[in-house]
Design a protein around this motif. Structure first.
Motif, PDB file in Angstrom:
ATOM      1  N   ALA A 155      46.053  38.337  34.969  1.00 27.27           N
ATOM      2  CA  ALA A 155      44.716  37.970  34.521  1.00 27.27           C
ATOM      3  C   ALA A 155      44.787  36.636  33.792  1.00 27.27           C
ATOM      4  O   ALA A 155      45.776  36.321  33.138  1.00 27.27           O
ATOM      5  N   GLY A 156      43.730  35.847  33.940  1.00 25.25           N
ATOM      6  CA  GLY A 156      43.702  34.531  33.312  1.00 25.25           C
ATOM      7  C   GLY A 156      42.494  34.389  32.416  1.00 25.25           C
ATOM      8  O   GLY A 156      41.597  35.238  32.412  1.00 25.25           O
ATOM      9  N   GLN A 157      42.470  33.310  31.643  1.00 23.79           N
ATOM     10  CA  GLN A 157      41.376  33.118  30.692  1.00 23.79           C
ATOM     11  C   GLN A 157      40.108  32.595  31.355  1.00 23.79           C
ATOM     12  O   GLN A 157      39.041  32.630  30.749  1.00 23.79           O
ATOM     13  N   ASN A 158      40.214  32.091  32.576  1.00 24.17           N
ATOM     14  CA  ASN A 158      39.038  31.592  33.285  1.00 24.17           C
ATOM     15  C   ASN A 158      38.449  32.696  34.149  1.00 24.17           C
ATOM     16  O   ASN A 158      39.024  33.087  35.166  1.00 24.17           O
ATOM     17  N   ARG A 159      37.291  33.205  33.706  1.00 22.95           N
ATOM     18  CA  ARG A 159      36.683  34.322  34.413  1.00 22.95           C
ATOM     19  C   ARG A 159      36.292  33.942  35.842  1.00 22.95           C
ATOM     20  O   ARG A 159      36.280  34.775  36.745  1.00 22.95           O
ATOM     21  N   GLU A 160      35.936  32.675  36.039  1.00 24.08           N
ATOM     22  CA  GLU A 160      35.449  32.236  37.353  1.00 24.08           C
ATOM     23  C   GLU A 160      36.572  32.075  38.373  1.00 24.08           C
ATOM     24  O   GLU A 160      36.344  32.125  39.572  1.00 24.08           O
ATOM     25  N   SER A 161      37.779  31.823  37.900  1.00 23.06           N
ATOM     26  CA  SER A 161      38.889  31.644  38.847  1.00 23.06           C
ATOM     27  C   SER A 161      40.131  32.343  38.327  1.00 23.06           C
ATOM     28  O   SER A 161      41.039  31.704  37.800  1.00 23.06           O
ATOM     29  N   PRO A 162      40.139  33.676  38.422  1.00 26.18           N
ATOM     30  CA  PRO A 162      41.312  34.433  37.955  1.00 26.18           C
ATOM     31  C   PRO A 162      42.518  34.140  38.839  1.00 26.18           C
ATOM     32  O   PRO A 162      42.359  33.659  39.969  1.00 26.18           O
ATOM     33  N   PRO A 163      43.713  34.384  38.339  1.00 23.06           N
ATOM     34  CA  PRO A 163      44.920  34.133  39.139  1.00 23.06           C
ATOM     35  C   PRO A 163      44.922  34.975  40.408  1.00 23.06           C
ATOM     36  O   PRO A 163      44.336  36.060  40.445  1.00 23.06           O
ATOM     37  N   ASP A 164      45.570  34.465  41.436  1.00 21.30           N
ATOM     38  CA  ASP A 164      45.683  35.225  42.673  1.00 21.30           C
ATOM     39  C   ASP A 164      46.503  36.485  42.423  1.00 21.30           C
ATOM     40  O   ASP A 164      47.455  36.456  41.655  1.00 21.30           O
ATOM     41  N   PRO A 165      46.134  37.568  43.091  1.00 17.49           N
ATOM     42  CA  PRO A 165      46.955  38.782  42.956  1.00 17.49           C
ATOM     43  C   PRO A 165      48.311  38.555  43.600  1.00 17.49           C
ATOM     44  O   PRO A 165      48.459  37.679  44.455  1.00 17.49           O
ATOM     45  N   PRO A 166      49.308  39.322  43.182  1.00 14.31           N
ATOM     46  CA  PRO A 166      50.640  39.164  43.769  1.00 14.31           C
ATOM     47  C   PRO A 166      50.611  39.429  45.269  1.00 14.31           C
ATOM     48  O   PRO A 166      49.842  40.262  45.748  1.00 14.31           O
ATOM     49  N   ARG A 167      51.445  38.709  45.999  1.00 14.66           N
ATOM     50  CA  ARG A 167      51.415  38.839  47.453  1.00 14.66           C
ATOM     51  C   ARG A 167      51.948  40.183  47.920  1.00 14.66           C
ATOM     52  O   ARG A 167      51.540  40.694  48.949  1.00 14.66           O
ATOM     53  N   THR A 168      52.892  40.731  47.197  1.00 16.01           N
ATOM     54  CA  THR A 168      53.431  42.022  47.607  1.00 16.01           C
ATOM     55  C   THR A 168      52.402  43.102  47.332  1.00 16.01           C
ATOM     56  O   THR A 168      51.849  43.174  46.247  1.00 16.01           O
ATOM     57  N   GLU A 169      52.145  43.906  48.325  1.00 14.49           N
ATOM     58  CA  GLU A 169      51.171  44.977  48.152  1.00 14.49           C
ATOM     59  C   GLU A 169      51.746  46.020  47.209  1.00 14.49           C
ATOM     60  O   GLU A 169      52.924  46.353  47.280  1.00 14.49           O
ATOM     61  N   PRO A 170      50.917  46.529  46.303  1.00 16.63           N
ATOM     62  CA  PRO A 170      51.428  47.495  45.325  1.00 16.63           C
ATOM     63  C   PRO A 170      51.926  48.783  45.983  1.00 16.63           C
ATOM     64  O   PRO A 170      52.864  49.385  45.524  1.00 16.63           O
ATOM     65  N   TYR A 171      51.332  49.174  47.072  1.00 16.18           N
ATOM     66  CA  TYR A 171      51.805  50.356  47.789  1.00 16.18           C
ATOM     67  C   TYR A 171      51.240  50.338  49.193  1.00 16.18           C
ATOM     68  O   TYR A 171      50.293  49.618  49.473  1.00 16.18           O
ATOM     69  N   LYS A 172      51.838  51.094  50.067  1.00 13.53           N
ATOM     70  CA  LYS A 172      51.301  51.247  51.419  1.00 13.53           C
ATOM     71  C   LYS A 172      51.021  52.710  51.662  1.00 13.53           C
ATOM     72  O   LYS A 172      51.718  53.580  51.159  1.00 13.53           O
TER      73      LYS A 172
END
Ligand SMILES: [Zn+2]
Length: 111
Positions: free
Chosen positions: A64-81
């Motif tokens: 999470a980032g401080q800029n509400r309009e452009s939060p950081p990209d989620p991690p590329r690895t999927e959390p689960y399949k």
């Protein structure tokens, strides 16, 4: 996992006043962070602490980032399949159709 309380005490003794700086009386800043799922988290920081660029969302684990309009990209690895996703990766479409056909045949009593 990271929480608002995890950093509490990390600056103990760092102030020029020594013991007087300890505890709840130290001024704290609450900083809002937003993840790409729109979750807001507000960890608190000592007023003289370094504010990190990103914070792990306690709800989904995304950065999470401080800029509400452009939060950081989620991690590329999927959390689960899902189990189905694994099955689909291991089997070709043709195999899947053969298995499905066999299952349908069993249901109909043809085997
Ligand atoms: Zn989140």
């Amino acid at each position: 996992m990271a929480s608002g309380n995890a950093i509490r005490g990390s600056r103990v003794g760092a102030g020029p006043m020594g013991e007087a700086e300890r505890g709840e009386s130290a001024p704290r800043l609450r900083i809002s962070f937003w993840c790409s799922n729109g979750h807001e988290t507000q960890p608190s920081f000592a007023s003289d602490a370094q504010i990190p660029d990103t914070w792990d969302c306690p709800r989904c684990g995304f950065p999470a980032g401080q800029n509400r309009e452009s939060p950081p990209d989620p991690p590329r690895t999927e959390p689960y399949k899902t189990h189905l996703a694994y099955v689909r990766e291991r089997r070709s479409d043709a195999d899947g159709e053969a298995i499905l056909a066999e299952a349908l045949a069993k249901l109909r009593g043809e085997i």
